[in-house]
Design a protein around this motif. Structure first.
Motif, PDB file in Angstrom:
ATOM      1  N   GLU A  19      46.038  40.051  50.658  1.00 23.59           N
ATOM      2  CA  GLU A  19      44.790  39.746  51.374  1.00 23.59           C
ATOM      3  C   GLU A  19      44.570  38.247  51.459  1.00 23.59           C
ATOM      4  N   TRP A  20      44.878  37.564  50.368  1.00 21.33           N
ATOM      5  CA  TRP A  20      44.654  36.119  50.311  1.00 21.33           C
ATOM      6  C   TRP A  20      45.547  35.389  51.312  1.00 21.33           C
ATOM      7  N   ALA A  21      46.832  35.784  51.301  1.00 24.14           N
ATOM      8  CA  ALA A  21      47.806  35.048  52.109  1.00 24.14           C
ATOM      9  C   ALA A  21      47.711  35.399  53.592  1.00 24.14           C
ATOM     10  N   PHE A  22      47.488  36.672  53.903  1.00 25.17           N
ATOM     11  CA  PHE A  22      47.614  37.092  55.296  1.00 25.17           C
ATOM     12  C   PHE A  22      46.338  37.704  55.877  1.00 25.17           C
ATOM     13  N   GLY A  23      45.288  37.827  55.078  1.00 28.11           N
ATOM     14  CA  GLY A  23      44.044  38.419  55.575  1.00 28.11           C
ATOM     15  C   GLY A  23      43.150  37.349  56.184  1.00 28.11           C
ATOM     16  N   ARG A  24      41.983  37.768  56.643  1.00 25.51           N
ATOM     17  CA  ARG A  24      41.048  36.809  57.241  1.00 25.51           C
ATOM     18  C   ARG A  24      39.923  36.551  56.239  1.00 25.51           C
ATOM     19  N   HIS A  25      40.027  35.449  55.525  1.00 28.50           N
ATOM     20  CA  HIS A  25      39.054  35.186  54.467  1.00 28.50           C
ATOM     21  C   HIS A  25      38.708  33.713  54.390  1.00 28.50           C
ATOM     22  N   ASP A  26      37.548  33.469  53.784  1.00 24.63           N
ATOM     23  CA  ASP A  26      37.142  32.093  53.527  1.00 24.63           C
ATOM     24  C   ASP A  26      37.982  31.554  52.364  1.00 24.63           C
ATOM     25  N   PRO A  27      38.875  30.598  52.649  1.00 22.46           N
ATOM     26  CA  PRO A  27      39.805  30.172  51.606  1.00 22.46           C
ATOM     27  C   PRO A  27      39.142  29.415  50.459  1.00 22.46           C
ATOM     28  N   SER A  28      37.857  29.046  50.608  1.00 21.58           N
ATOM     29  CA  SER A  28      37.230  28.283  49.526  1.00 21.58           C
ATOM     30  C   SER A  28      36.572  29.195  48.490  1.00 21.58           C
ATOM     31  N   SER A  29      36.461  30.490  48.796  1.00 20.15           N
ATOM     32  CA  SER A  29      35.768  31.397  47.874  1.00 20.15           C
ATOM     33  C   SER A  29      36.707  31.954  46.817  1.00 20.15           C
ATOM     34  N   ALA A  30      36.125  32.258  45.642  1.00 20.00           N
ATOM     35  CA  ALA A  30      36.853  33.101  44.695  1.00 20.00           C
ATOM     36  C   ALA A  30      36.849  34.504  45.292  1.00 20.00           C
ATOM     37  N   MET A  31      37.881  35.278  45.005  1.00 22.54           N
ATOM     38  CA  MET A  31      37.989  36.580  45.655  1.00 22.54           C
ATOM     39  C   MET A  31      38.432  37.644  44.654  1.00 22.54           C
ATOM     40  N   ILE A  32      37.772  38.785  44.693  1.00 22.85           N
ATOM     41  CA  ILE A  32      38.186  39.929  43.875  1.00 22.85           C
ATOM     42  C   ILE A  32      38.675  41.001  44.839  1.00 22.85           C
ATOM     43  N   VAL A  33      39.902  41.445  44.672  1.00 20.60           N
ATOM     44  CA  VAL A  33      40.420  42.532  45.507  1.00 20.60           C
ATOM     45  C   VAL A  33      40.581  43.756  44.622  1.00 20.60           C
ATOM     46  N   VAL A  34      39.899  44.836  44.961  1.00 22.40           N
ATOM     47  CA  VAL A  34      39.978  46.035  44.133  1.00 22.40           C
ATOM     48  C   VAL A  34      40.747  47.100  44.898  1.00 22.40           C
ATOM     49  N   LYS A  35      41.818  47.580  44.277  1.00 26.06           N
ATOM     50  CA  LYS A  35      42.627  48.625  44.907  1.00 26.06           C
ATOM     51  C   LYS A  35      42.160  49.968  44.347  1.00 26.06           C
ATOM     52  N   VAL A  36      41.628  50.792  45.253  1.00 24.89           N
ATOM     53  CA  VAL A  36      41.109  52.091  44.838  1.00 24.89           C
ATOM     54  C   VAL A  36      41.964  53.162  45.500  1.00 24.89           C
ATOM     55  N   GLY A  37      42.946  53.641  44.767  1.00 27.67           N
ATOM     56  CA  GLY A  37      43.837  54.653  45.319  1.00 27.67           C
ATOM     57  C   GLY A  37      44.010  55.749  44.286  1.00 27.67           C
ATOM     58  N   GLU A  38      45.267  56.107  44.006  1.00 25.25           N
ATOM     59  CA  GLU A  38      45.544  57.083  42.945  1.00 25.25           C
ATOM     60  C   GLU A  38      45.021  56.559  41.614  1.00 25.25           C
ATOM     61  N   GLY A  39      45.101  55.260  41.422  1.00 28.67           N
ATOM     62  CA  GLY A  39      44.513  54.602  40.259  1.00 28.67           C
ATOM     63  C   GLY A  39      43.556  53.523  40.758  1.00 28.67           C
ATOM     64  N   THR A  98      39.751  53.739  50.891  1.00 25.72           N
ATOM     65  CA  THR A  98      39.102  53.059  52.015  1.00 25.72           C
ATOM     66  C   THR A  98      39.170  53.907  53.291  1.00 25.72           C
ATOM     67  N   ALA A  99      39.982  54.980  53.268  1.00 25.41           N
ATOM     68  CA  ALA A  99      40.028  55.887  54.422  1.00 25.41           C
ATOM     69  C   ALA A  99      38.668  56.555  54.646  1.00 25.41           C
ATOM     70  N   PHE A 100      37.807  56.559  53.617  1.00 21.52           N
ATOM     71  CA  PHE A 100      36.475  57.166  53.790  1.00 21.52           C
ATOM     72  C   PHE A 100      35.482  56.190  54.427  1.00 21.52           C
ATOM     73  N   GLY A 101      35.974  55.019  54.764  1.00 18.01           N
ATOM     74  CA  GLY A 101      35.287  54.108  55.678  1.00 18.01           C
ATOM     75  C   GLY A 101      33.886  53.662  55.304  1.00 18.01           C
ATOM     76  N   GLN A 102      33.093  53.466  56.361  1.00 22.85           N
ATOM     77  CA  GLN A 102      31.776  52.846  56.225  1.00 22.85           C
ATOM     78  C   GLN A 102      30.830  53.588  55.267  1.00 22.85           C
ATOM     79  N   PRO A 103      30.729  54.927  55.330  1.00 26.26           N
ATOM     80  CA  PRO A 103      29.780  55.596  54.419  1.00 26.26           C
ATOM     81  C   PRO A 103      30.132  55.340  52.941  1.00 26.26           C
TER      82      PRO A 103
END
Ligand SMILES: [Zn+2]
Length: 398
Positions: free
Chosen positions: A199-219, A341-346
């Motif tokens: 996400e950091w390298a190839f996503g669209r983000h404000d590069p000056s912010s600290a960022m937490i990426v949470v992966k919510v899948g099988e684990g 994240t497949a469960f989207g906006q709701p």
């Protein structure tokens, strides 16, 4: 004699660091002239020309035309072709290993995968090796190496998975084994940390912010970027929030604990909860067929009450843990990736609401919680990005 050896070694190191600096400058600023590189790096024009000659020879840099003349001869412009090198990026998940050939701009050139079903231990290692070989053989461009994102505690320095519960891997030297098999450099990191890098390298983000990426899948796990760098912690386990206890006397977790976040908010937990409740809900469409990730998503999208209940309830403990993370790190950006994240906006709205109610209001109001922008390949991309840093010195905007 010793002095001469030291001088030689110093010269080699300087040369290598100049090469990395010049490559990174052309990667970030290209098309750019040799004089432009000299200005941007502070190196002399002679040094830049020398280094560029080697980089062009190795195919990492191309001459791509002429820039505007500033009075004299028009300068030749340089850039790093996106496909000058390819990288193998691999996402080792609990039920599937997915891999991709990725170019230097994070574009996927081909994919391959292996289902794991219930195979773990040595069988899973064998599938990983076979997938990596398939991809290295398919490569049409020179390969810079192999990046692996794997669940659990990973020791990146030795290339060892110390403990991956779902795969039954303990102290498996994945990196050295794959290097022996392919002759290529291998970097292995935790899958959530890889997702954060992707996400950091190839996503669209404000590069000056600290960022937490949470992966919510099988684990569930998080990767933390602070000051433009992946923060892995003293014991490499930074972001292992999936085993935070959120329910007293809750369900038994595969880690040996009870009531961990993973036992109530992961995809696996949501499916198990739906299976428990479906017997009491004969009106639910879920009662009519096998309960899978896809059937749950379809039921959720059509507004099935049971599907909505189990998915949205799972967002609450997740939101509470996110609130604690935002409070701890003061991060402005929280990105959610993974199968849930497949469960989207709701689902996202439910996570946001609970996060807002679980942390200091002012802190949460300053932060933004949203879904990832790089899609399902985020771990493969992040593993490739790590390798671009370690092998080629290409870092990402800070
Ligand atoms: Zn646990």
């Amino acid at each position: 004699m010793l002095a001469a050896t030291i001088e030689k070694a110093t010269h080699r190191l300087t040369r290598r660091s100049n090469e990395r600096l010049v490559l990174r400058t052309i990667y970030e600023l290209g098309p750019i002239s040799r004089a432009g590189v000299a200005r941007a790096t502070g190196l002399t024009r002679t040094t830049v020309s020398d280094v560029v000659e080697d980089l062009v020879g190795g195919g990492l840099v191309s001459e791509v035309g002429m820039g505007p003349s500033t009075g004299g001869k028009a300068p030749i412009l340089l850039e790093v072709p996106a496909d000058a090198r390819h990288l193998v990026g691999v996402d080792v998940d609990r039920d599937r290993i997915s891999g991709a050939l990725v170019n230097l701009r994070g574009e996927i050139r081909s994919r391959a995968s292996r289902g794991l079903a219930d195979r773990d231990g040595e069988a899973a290692s064998g599938e990983l090796a076979s997938l990596v070989l398939e991809l290295t053989h398919a490569a049409q461009e020179p390969l810079a190496g192999i990046g692996i994102g794997a669940p659990g505690l990973v020791d990146t320095a030795t290339g060892t998975v110390r403990w991956a519960v779902g795969l039954d891997w303990r102290d498996v030297p994945v990196g050295p084994r794959l290097t022996e098999l392919t002759g290529l450099p291998v970097v292995i990191i935790n899958d959530s940390q890889a997702a954060a890098m992707g996400e950091w390298a190839f996503g669209r983000h404000d590069p000056s912010s600290a960022m937490i990426v949470v992966k919510v899948g099988e684990g569930i796990g998080a990767g933390i970027i602070i000051g433009g760098r992946l923060y892995t912690g003293d014991a490499a386990g930074a972001g292992e929030v999936g085993h935070t206890r959120v329910v007293d006397d809750g369900p038994r977790c595969r880690c040996g604990g009870r009531g961990c976040l993973e036992t109530v908010a992961s995809l696996r937990a949501v499916l198990e909860r739906a299976r428990e409740l479906v017997a009491e809900s004969p009106a639910s469409v879920l009662a009519q067929g096998p309960l899978t990730r896809d059937s749950l998503r379809q039921a959720f999208e059509t507004g099935d009450a049971l599907a909505r209940q189990v998915v949205l309830e799972s967002a609450r403990p997740l939101g509470r843990v996110l609130g604690a993370m935002i409070g701890t790190l003061g991060a402005r950006e929280v990105v959610l990736v993974g199968a849930m994240t497949a469960f989207g906006q709701p689902w996202l709205d439910a996570v946001r609401t609970e996060t807002r109610d679980s942390a200091l209001r002012l802190l949460v109001e300053q932060s933004s919680i949203h879904l990832g922008t790089t899609g399902a390949d985020v771990v493969e991309l992040g593993a490739a990005a790590m390798l671009m840093g370690s092998e080629l010195g290409l870092a990402f905007p800070v």
